[in-house]
Design a protein around this motif. Sequence first.
Motif, PDB file in Angstrom:
ATOM      1  N   LEU A 273       0.832  -1.207   0.000  1.00 18.73           N
ATOM      2  CA  LEU A 273       0.000   0.000   0.000  1.00 18.73           C
ATOM      3  C   LEU A 273       0.866   1.257   0.000  1.00 18.73           C
ATOM      4  CD1 LEU A 273      -2.764  -1.047   2.556  1.00 18.73           C
ATOM      5  CD2 LEU A 273      -2.981  -0.891   0.068  1.00 18.73           C
ATOM      6  N   GLU A 274       1.960   1.232   0.760  1.00 14.52           N
ATOM      7  CA  GLU A 274       2.860   2.388   0.783  1.00 14.52           C
ATOM      8  C   GLU A 274       3.447   2.665  -0.593  1.00 14.52           C
ATOM      9  OE1 GLU A 274       5.742   1.587   3.892  1.00 14.52           O
ATOM     10  OE2 GLU A 274       4.917   3.268   5.037  1.00 14.52           O
ATOM     11  N   SER A 275       3.928   1.619  -1.250  1.00 16.27           N
ATOM     12  CA  SER A 275       4.607   1.836  -2.526  1.00 16.27           C
ATOM     13  C   SER A 275       3.651   2.099  -3.678  1.00 16.27           C
ATOM     14  CB  SER A 275       5.510   0.644  -2.853  1.00 16.27           C
ATOM     15  OG  SER A 275       4.739  -0.523  -3.002  1.00 16.27           O
ATOM     16  N   HIS A 276       2.423   1.588  -3.601  1.00 12.53           N
ATOM     17  CA  HIS A 276       1.506   1.744  -4.730  1.00 12.53           C
ATOM     18  C   HIS A 276       0.401   2.777  -4.516  1.00 12.53           C
ATOM     19  CE1 HIS A 276       3.302  -2.172  -5.711  1.00 12.53           C
ATOM     20  NE2 HIS A 276       3.111  -1.760  -6.951  1.00 12.53           N
ATOM     21  N   MET A 277       0.091   3.095  -3.276  1.00 11.38           N
ATOM     22  CA  MET A 277      -1.014   4.021  -3.041  1.00 11.38           C
ATOM     23  C   MET A 277      -0.592   5.257  -2.249  1.00 11.38           C
ATOM     24  SD  MET A 277      -4.028   1.287  -2.252  1.00 11.38           S
ATOM     25  CE  MET A 277      -5.457   2.249  -2.669  1.00 11.38           C
ATOM     26  N   PHE A 278       0.089   5.038  -1.115  1.00  5.88           N
ATOM     27  CA  PHE A 278       0.399   6.157  -0.239  1.00  5.88           C
ATOM     28  C   PHE A 278       1.379   7.138  -0.868  1.00  5.88           C
ATOM     29  CE2 PHE A 278      -0.432   3.112   3.538  1.00  5.88           C
ATOM     30  CZ  PHE A 278      -1.794   3.190   3.318  1.00  5.88           C
ATOM     31  N   THR A 279       2.252   6.669  -1.755  1.00  2.00           N
ATOM     32  CA  THR A 279       3.214   7.573  -2.392  1.00  2.00           C
ATOM     33  C   THR A 279       2.534   8.520  -3.375  1.00  2.00           C
ATOM     34  OG1 THR A 279       3.665   5.930  -4.102  1.00  2.00           O
ATOM     35  CG2 THR A 279       5.138   5.978  -2.196  1.00  2.00           C
ATOM     36  N   LYS A 280       1.327   8.180  -3.781  1.00  2.00           N
ATOM     37  CA  LYS A 280       0.599   9.013  -4.742  1.00  2.00           C
ATOM     38  C   LYS A 280      -0.381   9.977  -4.073  1.00  2.00           C
ATOM     39  CE  LYS A 280       0.983   5.464  -8.266  1.00  2.00           C
ATOM     40  NZ  LYS A 280       2.071   4.772  -7.657  1.00  2.00           N
ATOM     41  N   LEU A 281      -0.427   9.943  -2.746  1.00  3.79           N
ATOM     42  CA  LEU A 281      -1.324  10.832  -2.013  1.00  3.79           C
ATOM     43  C   LEU A 281      -0.815  12.264  -2.048  1.00  3.79           C
ATOM     44  CD1 LEU A 281      -2.087   8.771   1.219  1.00  3.79           C
ATOM     45  CD2 LEU A 281      -3.637   9.215  -0.682  1.00  3.79           C
ATOM     46  N   GLU A 282      -1.736  13.185  -1.858  1.00  8.71           N
ATOM     47  CA  GLU A 282      -1.343  14.580  -1.732  1.00  8.71           C
ATOM     48  C   GLU A 282      -0.581  14.750  -0.424  1.00  8.71           C
ATOM     49  OE1 GLU A 282      -4.782  17.068  -2.153  1.00  8.71           O
ATOM     50  OE2 GLU A 282      -5.403  16.028  -3.973  1.00  8.71           O
ATOM     51  N   SER A 283       0.281  15.735  -0.385  1.00  6.61           N
ATOM     52  CA  SER A 283       1.209  15.893   0.738  1.00  6.61           C
ATOM     53  C   SER A 283       0.515  16.094   2.087  1.00  6.61           C
ATOM     54  CB  SER A 283       2.162  17.053   0.476  1.00  6.61           C
ATOM     55  OG  SER A 283       1.430  18.255   0.331  1.00  6.61           O
ATOM     56  N   HIS A 284      -0.677  16.660   2.098  1.00  2.00           N
ATOM     57  CA  HIS A 284      -1.329  16.895   3.392  1.00  2.00           C
ATOM     58  C   HIS A 284      -1.871  15.604   4.023  1.00  2.00           C
ATOM     59  CE1 HIS A 284      -4.732  17.313   0.566  1.00  2.00           C
ATOM     60  NE2 HIS A 284      -5.492  16.910   1.568  1.00  2.00           N
ATOM     61  N   PHE A 285      -1.884  14.484   3.280  1.00  2.00           N
ATOM     62  CA  PHE A 285      -2.297  13.199   3.842  1.00  2.00           C
ATOM     63  C   PHE A 285      -1.121  12.423   4.446  1.00  2.00           C
ATOM     64  CE2 PHE A 285      -5.711  13.689   0.596  1.00  2.00           C
ATOM     65  CZ  PHE A 285      -6.781  13.732   1.480  1.00  2.00           C
ATOM     66  N   THR A 286       0.088  12.811   4.112  1.00  2.00           N
ATOM     67  CA  THR A 286       1.286  12.100   4.556  1.00  2.00           C
ATOM     68  C   THR A 286       1.399  11.992   6.082  1.00  2.00           C
ATOM     69  OG1 THR A 286       2.400  12.794   2.534  1.00  2.00           O
ATOM     70  CG2 THR A 286       3.788  11.964   4.305  1.00  2.00           C
ATOM     71  N   PRO A 287       1.152  13.052   6.851  1.00  2.00           N
ATOM     72  CA  PRO A 287       1.253  12.910   8.312  1.00  2.00           C
ATOM     73  C   PRO A 287       0.302  11.847   8.879  1.00  2.00           C
ATOM     74  CG  PRO A 287       1.188  15.226   7.721  1.00  2.00           C
ATOM     75  CD  PRO A 287       0.904  14.453   6.472  1.00  2.00           C
ATOM     76  N   GLY A 288      -0.893  11.741   8.330  1.00  2.00           N
ATOM     77  CA  GLY A 288      -1.843  10.730   8.791  1.00  2.00           C
ATOM     78  C   GLY A 288      -1.349   9.323   8.532  1.00  2.00           C
ATOM     79  N   VAL A 289      -0.779   9.105   7.352  1.00  2.00           N
ATOM     80  CA  VAL A 289      -0.232   7.789   7.018  1.00  2.00           C
ATOM     81  C   VAL A 289       0.932   7.454   7.939  1.00  2.00           C
ATOM     82  CG1 VAL A 289       0.944   6.448   5.235  1.00  2.00           C
ATOM     83  CG2 VAL A 289      -0.994   7.892   4.618  1.00  2.00           C
ATOM     84  N   LYS A 290       1.810   8.447   8.186  1.00  2.00           N
ATOM     85  CA  LYS A 290       2.955   8.220   9.079  1.00  2.00           C
ATOM     86  C   LYS A 290       2.492   7.924  10.498  1.00  2.00           C
ATOM     87  CE  LYS A 290       6.406  10.751   6.501  1.00  2.00           C
ATOM     88  NZ  LYS A 290       7.337  11.880   6.466  1.00  2.00           N
ATOM     89  N   LYS A 291       1.434   8.588  10.935  1.00  2.00           N
ATOM     90  CA  LYS A 291       0.902   8.371  12.280  1.00  2.00           C
ATOM     91  C   LYS A 291       0.352   6.944  12.415  1.00  2.00           C
ATOM     92  CE  LYS A 291      -2.108  10.644  15.614  1.00  2.00           C
ATOM     93  NZ  LYS A 291      -3.039  11.775  15.816  1.00  2.00           N
TER      94      LYS A 291
END
Length: 91
Positions: A67-85
């Motif tokens: 999911l990280e390599s195929h989906m989360f890397t394509k998210l807009e930058s403001h979603f990144t903190p949520g994924v990291k959390k």
Amino acid sequence: MAHVQFMDEIIREYLLFRGFGSTLKAFDSELKTDKEKSFRVDKIIEQLLLFINNYDLNALRELWSHLESHMFTKLESHFTPGVKKIRKCCS
């Protein structure tokens, strides 16, 4: 996501019409192991919870890295903190 299921049915009908039986079996097999679950959030969460409930850490890590390599890397930058959390919470 009905459009994805509709396309799957069209592909399945075509393979059946052309007599590609082994290809149809391979297609159905691939659909069963589809890690993105046709991009249905409920199915992805269901799979994650299944791995957690079964204590299958290897499968959980594999799915998460997929999911990280195929989906989360394509998210807009403001979603990144949520994924990291979420990642930090599950580590």
